[in-house]
Design an enzyme around this catalytic site. Structure first.
Site, PDB file in Angstrom:
ATOM      1  N   GLY A  44     -73.965  58.696   8.394  1.00 21.75           N
ATOM      2  CA  GLY A  44     -73.744  57.621   9.253  1.00 21.75           C
ATOM      3  C   GLY A  44     -74.139  56.932   7.980  1.00 21.75           C
TER       4      GLY A  44
ATOM      5  N   CYS B  85     -77.146  31.890  21.612  1.00 22.88           N
ATOM      6  CA  CYS B  85     -78.213  30.708  22.464  1.00 22.88           C
ATOM      7  C   CYS B  85     -79.838  32.042  22.551  1.00 22.88           C
ATOM      8  CB  CYS B  85     -77.378  30.532  23.928  1.00 22.88           C
ATOM      9  SG  CYS B  85     -78.867  29.573  24.472  1.00 22.88           S
TER      10      CYS B  85
ATOM     11  N   TYR C 294     -73.663  50.704  11.666  1.00 24.68           N
ATOM     12  CA  TYR C 294     -73.694  49.804  13.219  1.00 24.68           C
ATOM     13  C   TYR C 294     -74.460  47.994  13.413  1.00 24.68           C
ATOM     14  CZ  TYR C 294     -76.624  54.345  13.297  1.00 24.68           C
ATOM     15  OH  TYR C 294     -76.411  55.499  12.626  1.00 24.68           O
TER      16      TYR C 294
END
Length: 425
Positions: free
Chosen positions: A273, A353, A382
């Site tokens: 991947g 935040c 990813y």
């Protein structure tokens, strides 16, 4: 960094200036190089198929845009899916269902039924209960389910604690003793046929010895299985250059994995991947503000951990550099571009935040100013696939560059998209 180069103080993706792409699509933006994907895929395929017949199953979870899957499918790739949704993505992209393997420890009844109806190549089974369930559903459909027994080889491949998958501490696979008991009872499962044996050690795995040991154990186990076993699936997890790691080449991986499989007369499956997608993409953000508290200097981007969560989740390193710059470091990523400037240590952060919303701490890079574009490299794997709407932020645009042209392959989300699934009471 195939597909990405600095020329005349500007970052290019293939033949296009990155800042010209950003002028058209805005930030944050994921930008991918088509040639980088195909070059990496073809390099892996050549290295392995020179030694033994190998099915390359690209790990969809690493980078799942259907346009990229389409390019890989046309190049001959199969696909490693871990959900019915990923199978649907692959089929929508034109994948051959007989080149799809389906992994995952908790496949639902509906997912199993969907995969059986689509006639995929293999179910990688990770527990005896899963085999029992697949056998039941296959019987109800009147079909034979092709299964592969995923072994947990109990090999520590020295990956990050959150990305290791091949030890007894992990939820994946079946230990050898229980797997042998399962095989001894396989005749009781009238609607399953064992077609393969597989493993996955984690990611990234830079140890050739771990693969060699794992494949040897798989072949020993396959010798106790019925002669219906055709495939040895060595998984994925090949290493990627994020910084200055020592990473084996594809030929070295092939020699460690494929030689013994060839000698055993089996077909090989691998599931790369990140080694295909990782360095084929970047995330570009714009500096919104800078500040200093006398101790620390901060550059705050409009891209955040909702766009790229790897640094927050895995303490992952990503090379960070301005899109437009007269200075370059002595870097393994861009060895032809060497500069000697004095750089300011800066924390490159996002707007979320959360204190963990930091892409890089104390990075010695050229001093950033409001409005500067910043590239976060090795973000093709990813990156977008793990992005979210946390803090109610629209997901970024995805762009695919091909030579002198680029195409938006996923539009930027808008505020209506953020509320589309919610029901107003």
């Amino acid at each position: 960094m195939l597909g990405f180069t600095y020329r005349d103080d500007e970052l290019f993706c293939e033949g296009i200036r990155v800042k010209d792409i950003i002028s058209a699509v805005g930030t944050p933006a994921y930008i991918y190089s088509k040639s980088a994907f195909l070059t990496r895929y073809n390099s892996i395929s050549q290295a392995f198929n020179e030694l033994t017949e190998t099915l390359i199953c690209f790990s969809i979870k690493s980078c799942s845009n259907i346009n990229i899957l389409k390019e890989l499918a046309e190049a001959g790739s199969g696909f490693d899916a871990v959900s019915a949704g990923e199978i649907y993505r692959a089929l929508t992209a034109g994948a051959d269902p007989k080149k799809i393997v389906f992994a995952g420890v908790a496949k639902t009844d509906s997912e199993i039924e969907y995969a059986l109806k689509e006639d995929i190549l293999l179910f990688n089974c990770e527990s005896e209960e899963e085999v029992i369930n697949i056998d039941r559903i296959a019987g109800e459909l009147g079909v034979k389910a092709p299964i592969s027994i995923r072994i947990n080889p109990d090999i520590d491949a020295q990956t990050h604690a959150k990305t290791t998958t091949g030890t007894k501490e992990n939820k994946f696979g079946i230990d050898f003793a229980r797997a042998m008991q399962l095989v001894s009872r396989i005749s009781h499962f009238k609607n399953c046929i064992i077609k393969g044996v597989d493993m996955h050690l984690g990611s990234p795995v830079n140890s050739l010895e771990a693969y060699s040991e794992g494949v040897e154990r798989l072949l020993d186990f396959a010798g106790t299985c019925p002669d219906t076993v055709e495939y040895i699936d060595a998984g994925g997890g090949f290493g990627l250059l994020y910084d200055e790691e020592e990473i084996p080449g594809f030929r070295e991986y092939a020699e460690a994995i494929a030689s013994e499989v060839q000698a055993a007369g089996k077909k090989l499956i691998i599931e790369p991947g990140r080694s295909i997608s990782g360095n084929a993409g970047i995330l570009v953000g714009e500096v919104q503000y800078t500040k200093s508290n006398g101790i620390k200097h901060f550059a705050m981007l409009d891209a955040g951990m909702n766009d790229l969560i790897r640094p927050a989740m895995y303490d992952a390193y990503h090379f960070i550099w301005p899109v437009s710059t007269t200075e370059m470091p002595d870097s393994e990523l861009f060895p032809e571009l060497i500069g000697g400037g004095i750089f300011m240590p800066q924390d490159v952060t996002g707007p979320i935040c959360e204190s963990s919303d930091i892409f890089g701490k104390e990075r010695e890079i050229p001093e950033l100013q409001r409005g500067d574009l910043v590239a976060i490299f090795s973000a093709g794997a990813y990156g977008f696939s793990m992005s979210s709407n946390y803090n109610t932020r629209p997901k970024a645009v995805e762009v695919l560059a091909d030579g002198e042209q680029f195409t938006v392959i996923r539009r930027r989300e808008n505020w209506d998209d953020l509320l589309a699934g919610e029901i107003k009471l």
